[in-house]
Design a protein around this motif. Structure first.
Motif, PDB file in Angstrom:
ATOM      1  N   UNK A  59     -19.618 -36.524 -18.621  1.00  0.00           N
ATOM      2  CA  UNK A  59     -18.781 -35.515 -19.259  1.00  0.00           C
ATOM      3  C   UNK A  59     -17.790 -36.116 -20.244  1.00  0.00           C
ATOM      4  N   UNK A  60     -17.857 -37.412 -20.479  1.00  0.00           N
ATOM      5  CA  UNK A  60     -16.893 -38.025 -21.370  1.00  0.00           C
ATOM      6  C   UNK A  60     -16.987 -37.434 -22.773  1.00  0.00           C
ATOM      7  N   UNK A  61     -15.806 -37.156 -23.333  1.00  0.00           N
ATOM      8  CA  UNK A  61     -15.680 -36.662 -24.691  1.00  0.00           C
ATOM      9  C   UNK A  61     -16.304 -35.274 -24.891  1.00  0.00           C
ATOM     10  N   UNK A  62     -16.510 -34.549 -23.796  1.00  0.00           N
ATOM     11  CA  UNK A  62     -16.974 -33.177 -23.888  1.00  0.00           C
ATOM     12  C   UNK A  62     -15.836 -32.293 -23.411  1.00  0.00           C
ATOM     13  N   UNK A  63     -15.193 -31.594 -24.322  1.00  0.00           N
ATOM     14  CA  UNK A  63     -13.990 -30.855 -23.986  1.00  0.00           C
ATOM     15  C   UNK A  63     -14.176 -29.350 -24.074  1.00  0.00           C
ATOM     16  N   UNK A  64     -15.401 -28.856 -24.058  1.00  0.00           N
ATOM     17  CA  UNK A  64     -15.602 -27.431 -24.235  1.00  0.00           C
ATOM     18  C   UNK A  64     -15.197 -27.027 -25.642  1.00  0.00           C
ATOM     19  N   UNK A  65     -14.688 -25.809 -25.778  1.00  0.00           N
ATOM     20  CA  UNK A  65     -14.309 -25.313 -27.102  1.00  0.00           C
ATOM     21  C   UNK A  65     -12.799 -25.123 -27.241  1.00  0.00           C
ATOM     22  N   UNK A  66     -12.069 -25.562 -26.256  1.00  0.00           N
ATOM     23  CA  UNK A  66     -10.618 -25.441 -26.327  1.00  0.00           C
ATOM     24  C   UNK A  66     -10.056 -26.413 -27.355  1.00  0.00           C
ATOM     25  N   UNK A  67      -9.252 -25.891 -28.260  1.00  0.00           N
ATOM     26  CA  UNK A  67      -8.625 -26.754 -29.262  1.00  0.00           C
ATOM     27  C   UNK A  67      -7.413 -27.436 -28.652  1.00  0.00           C
ATOM     28  N   UNK A  68      -7.400 -28.757 -28.700  1.00  0.00           N
ATOM     29  CA  UNK A  68      -6.295 -29.510 -28.126  1.00  0.00           C
ATOM     30  C   UNK A  68      -5.264 -29.847 -29.192  1.00  0.00           C
ATOM     31  N   UNK A  69      -4.016 -29.712 -28.825  1.00  0.00           N
ATOM     32  CA  UNK A  69      -2.938 -30.133 -29.711  1.00  0.00           C
ATOM     33  C   UNK A  69      -2.852 -31.654 -29.682  1.00  0.00           C
ATOM     34  N   UNK A  70      -2.158 -32.253 -30.640  1.00  0.00           N
ATOM     35  CA  UNK A  70      -1.987 -33.710 -30.598  1.00  0.00           C
ATOM     36  C   UNK A  70      -1.374 -34.191 -29.286  1.00  0.00           C
ATOM     37  N   UNK A  71      -0.432 -33.435 -28.738  1.00  0.00           N
ATOM     38  CA  UNK A  71       0.179 -33.829 -27.470  1.00  0.00           C
ATOM     39  C   UNK A  71      -0.839 -33.769 -26.337  1.00  0.00           C
ATOM     40  N   UNK A  72      -1.654 -32.716 -26.318  1.00  0.00           N
ATOM     41  CA  UNK A  72      -2.680 -32.600 -25.281  1.00  0.00           C
ATOM     42  C   UNK A  72      -3.727 -33.699 -25.415  1.00  0.00           C
ATOM     43  N   UNK A  73      -4.089 -34.020 -26.647  1.00  0.00           N
ATOM     44  CA  UNK A  73      -5.054 -35.093 -26.866  1.00  0.00           C
ATOM     45  C   UNK A  73      -4.510 -36.427 -26.359  1.00  0.00           C
ATOM     46  N   UNK A  74      -3.211 -36.637 -26.508  1.00  0.00           N
ATOM     47  CA  UNK A  74      -2.607 -37.877 -26.019  1.00  0.00           C
ATOM     48  C   UNK A  74      -2.625 -37.928 -24.499  1.00  0.00           C
ATOM     49  N   UNK A  75      -2.507 -36.765 -23.853  1.00  0.00           N
ATOM     50  CA  UNK A  75      -2.592 -36.706 -22.388  1.00  0.00           C
ATOM     51  C   UNK A  75      -3.999 -37.076 -21.926  1.00  0.00           C
ATOM     52  N   UNK A  76      -4.999 -36.537 -22.614  1.00  0.00           N
ATOM     53  CA  UNK A  76      -6.384 -36.868 -22.283  1.00  0.00           C
ATOM     54  C   UNK A  76      -6.644 -38.353 -22.481  1.00  0.00           C
ATOM     55  N   UNK A  77      -6.147 -38.895 -23.573  1.00  0.00           N
ATOM     56  CA  UNK A  77      -6.340 -40.332 -23.842  1.00  0.00           C
ATOM     57  C   UNK A  77      -5.687 -41.184 -22.767  1.00  0.00           C
ATOM     58  N   UNK A  78      -4.467 -40.834 -22.419  1.00  0.00           N
ATOM     59  CA  UNK A  78      -3.713 -41.634 -21.446  1.00  0.00           C
ATOM     60  C   UNK A  78      -4.298 -41.539 -20.047  1.00  0.00           C
TER      61      UNK A  78
END
Length: 270
Positions: free
Chosen positions: A17-36
């Motif tokens: 499931x890596x790098x599969x996020x559905x269709x939800x648009x992530x904000x830059x802050x949310x993307x940083x949470x996923x990365x971390x």
């Protein structure tokens, strides 16, 4: 397909499931949470470890509105057969991003085995995407499995026959997935159409010669038509191929028994 080494299989599932996020648009802050917490956190560990769960919990604490985090939280529980707990998280994921609906339908079909509920989710998924796929197959394939398990054999046959016929016309039989041919044969078997079922199992075996489950049900068709010697030969071949690890060629088969997959341990006791 022969089951490969468990470690390699686990590595494949670890990254499925890596790098599969559905269709939800992530904000830059949310993307940083996923990365971390995922890319640099949970994904460094196997999903059965406490470290995985700890990183997921920290990510959800940081932002509980990211659907993918809930899917990642629930996924290990399904593979531990803790379905109710897993479904609680997956329901949260769907509520936040309904592009996870088809994934939930798949889990209900193959893991939870709640076929009526799976059909409801697949029907809703078709409304979103009439040509949608999940885990290598169109939605109609899994709907047919649900109908088989609910003893609604004509509906299963119709879906599988349409699927196989369409692929054969557009690309040829070699492009049909052996599992789709296998379950079409099962539908014919359940409808008492043994001769056509044998032909369908032969098509599956032409693509996957060691398909033990196809050999087994082909043998059962021969039994039903009084062809004892042919039945015995097929059943013997089925057992030989099964002993070598050949069975239904689906990724999740290492976690769950698929519909009509032969349980040889049970047959030893019967």
């Amino acid at each position: 397909m022969k089951q490969i080494a468990v470690l390699f299989v686990l590595i494949l599932f670890y990254g499925e499931n890596q790098y599969v996020f559905g269709q939800q648009h992530l904000t830059p802050k949310q993307d940083s949470i996923v990365t971390k917490h995922l890319k640099k956190g949970a994904w460094k560990y196997h999903y059965f470890t406490k470290e995985w769960d700890q990183h997921i919990e920290e990510a959800i604490a940081a932002d509980s509105t990211i659907a993918y985090l809930w899917q990642q939280k629930g996924m290990p529980y399904f593979k531990k057969q803790k379905y109710e707990i897993g479904m609680q998280s997956l329901d949260r994921a769907v509520a936040l991003d309904n592009s996870w609906l088809d994934y939930r339908a798949f889990m209900k079909c193959i893991f939870v085995k709640n076929y009526a509920a799976a059909l409801t989710d697949f029907e809703a998924s078709i409304q979103r995407d009439p040509n949608g796929y999940i885990m290598d197959h169109p939605y109609s394939f899994y709907m047919a499995l649900c109908y088989l398990q609910l003893n609604q054999y004509p509906k299963a046959f119709e879906l599988l026959s349409n699927r196989v016929t369409t692929v054969e016309k557009e690309k040829g039989t070699s492009w049909v997935h052996p599992s789709e041919l296998f379950y079409l044969g099962i539908a014919q078997f359940e409808l008492g159409d043994y001769n056509n079922a044998i032909q369908t199992f032969d098509k599956a075996l032409a693509l996957y010669p060691e398909f033990s489950d196809a050999h087994y049900y082909k043998g059962k068709c021969y039994e039903c038509t009084g062809q004892t010697e042919a039945a015995e030969a097929c059943l013997k071949q089925a057992r030989t191929d099964s002993d070598k690890g050949y069975t239904i060629n689906e990724d999740s088969v290492i976690y769950e028994q698929y519909p009509y997959q032969v349980n040889w341990k049970m047959k030893k006791r019967s």
